[in-house]
Design an enzyme around this catalytic site. Structure first.
Site, PDB file in Angstrom:
ATOM      1  N   ASN A   9      -4.960   2.072 -10.605  1.00  0.00           N
ATOM      2  CA  ASN A   9      -3.910   1.051 -10.777  1.00  0.00           C
ATOM      3  C   ASN A   9      -4.608   0.161 -11.714  1.00  0.00           C
ATOM      4  O   ASN A   9      -4.984  -0.789 -11.246  1.00  0.00           O
ATOM      5  CB  ASN A   9      -3.448   0.819  -9.694  1.00  0.00           C
ATOM      6  N   LYS A  11      -2.906  -1.889 -13.476  1.00  0.00           N
ATOM      7  CA  LYS A  11      -1.872  -3.123 -13.292  1.00  0.00           C
ATOM      8  C   LYS A  11      -1.624  -3.527 -14.669  1.00  0.00           C
ATOM      9  O   LYS A  11      -1.714  -2.728 -15.737  1.00  0.00           O
ATOM     10  CB  LYS A  11      -2.830  -4.063 -12.549  1.00  0.00           C
ATOM     11  N   HIS A  95       4.383  -1.675  -4.455  1.00  0.00           N
ATOM     12  CA  HIS A  95       2.815  -2.230  -4.464  1.00  0.00           C
ATOM     13  C   HIS A  95       2.992  -3.865  -4.187  1.00  0.00           C
ATOM     14  O   HIS A  95       4.102  -4.303  -4.414  1.00  0.00           O
ATOM     15  CB  HIS A  95       2.063  -2.191  -5.947  1.00  0.00           C
ATOM     16  N   GLU A  97       2.042  -6.462  -4.919  1.00  0.00           N
ATOM     17  CA  GLU A  97       2.238  -7.556  -6.072  1.00  0.00           C
ATOM     18  C   GLU A  97       3.656  -7.484  -6.565  1.00  0.00           C
ATOM     19  O   GLU A  97       4.349  -8.484  -6.923  1.00  0.00           O
ATOM     20  CB  GLU A  97       1.227  -7.176  -7.375  1.00  0.00           C
ATOM     21  N   GLU A 167      -2.759  -0.988   1.646  1.00  0.00           N
ATOM     22  CA  GLU A 167      -3.449  -1.921   0.789  1.00  0.00           C
ATOM     23  C   GLU A 167      -3.628  -3.087   1.531  1.00  0.00           C
ATOM     24  O   GLU A 167      -2.571  -3.990   1.365  1.00  0.00           O
ATOM     25  CB  GLU A 167      -3.004  -1.782  -0.524  1.00  0.00           C
ATOM     26  N   GLY A 173      -8.502  -7.385  -4.919  1.00  0.00           N
ATOM     27  CA  GLY A 173      -9.080  -8.055  -5.960  1.00  0.00           C
ATOM     28  C   GLY A 173      -9.682  -9.236  -5.505  1.00  0.00           C
ATOM     29  O   GLY A 173     -10.181 -10.513  -5.991  1.00  0.00           O
ATOM     30  N   SER A 213     -10.330  -3.582  -3.182  1.00  0.00           N
ATOM     31  CA  SER A 213     -11.690  -3.699  -3.262  1.00  0.00           C
ATOM     32  C   SER A 213     -12.549  -2.534  -3.055  1.00  0.00           C
ATOM     33  O   SER A 213     -13.748  -2.694  -2.777  1.00  0.00           O
ATOM     34  CB  SER A 213     -12.242  -5.357  -2.744  1.00  0.00           C
TER      35      SER A 213
END
Ligand code: 13P
Length: 251
Positions: A9, A11, A95, A97, A167, A173, A213
Site C-alpha cells: 500500500n 499510500k 483502511h 487512515e 492492521e 507506521g 510495521s
C-alpha cells in the site's frame, strides 16, 4: 492451502516518475517468486503507468479506494469501471487512515465491498483497533464490530474473492509491530467470526493479512503463524528490495 498474499500500500507516495523507478526494481526483485501473490497498490495517478509496466509479470495491481457508486456527480471519486479498465484486480477498502481522517464508516465500507464483489474486483477489507481500544481490553469488540459491519451480507461464495487485513492502528507506521502471538490471536478470532457469519469452509479459505510495521526482518515469523496469510505493507513497500524481502519471507 491458502496462497499467501503480500500487498504494498503505497499510500500518498510516489509520483509517476518515482513509481516507474520502483516498479522497474520490483520486476527484477520479484522475477523468481513462486507461491506468493504480490500486489502493488499505487496512488490513482500512477495506476495506468504501473499497469502497463507489470502487464507481462505475475505482479497484480490494486487501488487504495473505490467509489460505491457506478458513475455520475461524485466529485473526486473513482469508479469500478475506471479501475477495471486499467486491469486493477484488488481494491483496499476501509483502511484505518480512511476511517480516521475521512470518517468512512462500516456502512459505507460495506457498500463499497458489495460493489467491488458485484463487479469482480477483490476487496482487501481493513480492520483493526486503536491503542486506546487495546489498552481498554476492547480489541475483540472493536474488531468484531468492524468485521460484521464492513462484511455484512456477503455470501460464502463471495468470500472466495475477499481478503481481510488486520492492521492494529497502533502498529501502523510506528515501528511497533504486533508480536506474532498478538497478531495470530486476532487473526484466529477474525476467522472464527467469519465461520459464524458464513460457515467454516468459507472461513478456512479466507486469506487474512497482517499489516503494521511489517518488515523483511519480522515478516517470516508473522507469516509462519497458522492464521496469518500474508501482509499489507506500508513504509517497507516503498523500496523494491525491502518489499521483495517480505514477499520472499512468505515463500
Ligand atoms: P506500515 O507498514 O508503514 O506500518 O503501514 C501499514 C499499513 O497501513 C498498510 O496498509
Amino acid at each position: 492451502m491458502r496462497k499467501k498474499i503480500v500487498a504494498g500500500n503505497w499510500k500518498m507516495n510516489k509520483t509517476v516518475g518515482e513509481a516507474v523507478a520502483l516498479v522497474e526494481g520490483l520486476k527484477l526483485e520479484l522475477a523468481n517468486v513462486v507461491g506468493v501473490e504480490a500486489v502493488v497498490c499505487p496512488p490513482f495517478t500512477a495506476l495506468k503507468t504501473v499497469s502497463d509496466l507489470i502487464a507481462d509479470t505475475e505482479i497484480k495491481l490494486g487501488s487504495q479506494n473505490m467509489s460505491s457508486e457506478d458513475d455520475g456527480a461524485y466529485t473526486g471519486e473513482v469508479s469500478h469501471g475506471m479501475l477495471k479498465e486499467l486491469f486493477v484486480k484488488y481494491v483496499i477498502l476501509g483502511h484505518s487512515e480512511r476511517r480516521e481522517y475521512y470518517k468512512e464508516t462500516d456502512y459505507w465500507i460495506n457498500k463499497k465491498v458489495k460493489k467491488a464483489l458485484e463487479k469482480n474486483l477483490r476487496p482487501i477489507v481493513c480492520v483493526g483497533e486503536k491503542l486506546e481500544d487495546r489498552e481498554a481490553g476492547k480489541t475483540e469488540a472493536v474488531v468484531e464490530a468492524q468485521v460484521r459491519g464492513s462484511l455484512a451480507d456477503i455470501t460464502a461464495e463471495q468470500f472466495e474473492d475477499v481478503v481481510v487485513a488486520y492492521e492494529p492502528v497502533w502498529a501502523i507506521g510506528t515501528g511497533k509491530t504486533a508480536t506474532a502471538e498478538q497478531a495470530q490471536d486476532v487473526h484466529k478470532f477474525i476467522r472464527g467470526i467469519i465461520a459464524d457469519m458464513v460457515g467454516q469452509e468459507a472461513a478456512d479459505g479466507l486469506r487474512i493479512q497482517y499489516g503494521g510495521s511489517m518488515k523483511p526482518a519480522n515478516a517470516a515469523e508473522l507469516m509462519s503463524q497458522p492464521d496469518i496469510d500474508g501482509g499489507l505493507i506500508g513504509g517497507a513497500a516503498l523500496d523494491a528490495a525491502s518489499f521483495a524481502g517480505i514477499v520472499n519471507a512468505g515463500m
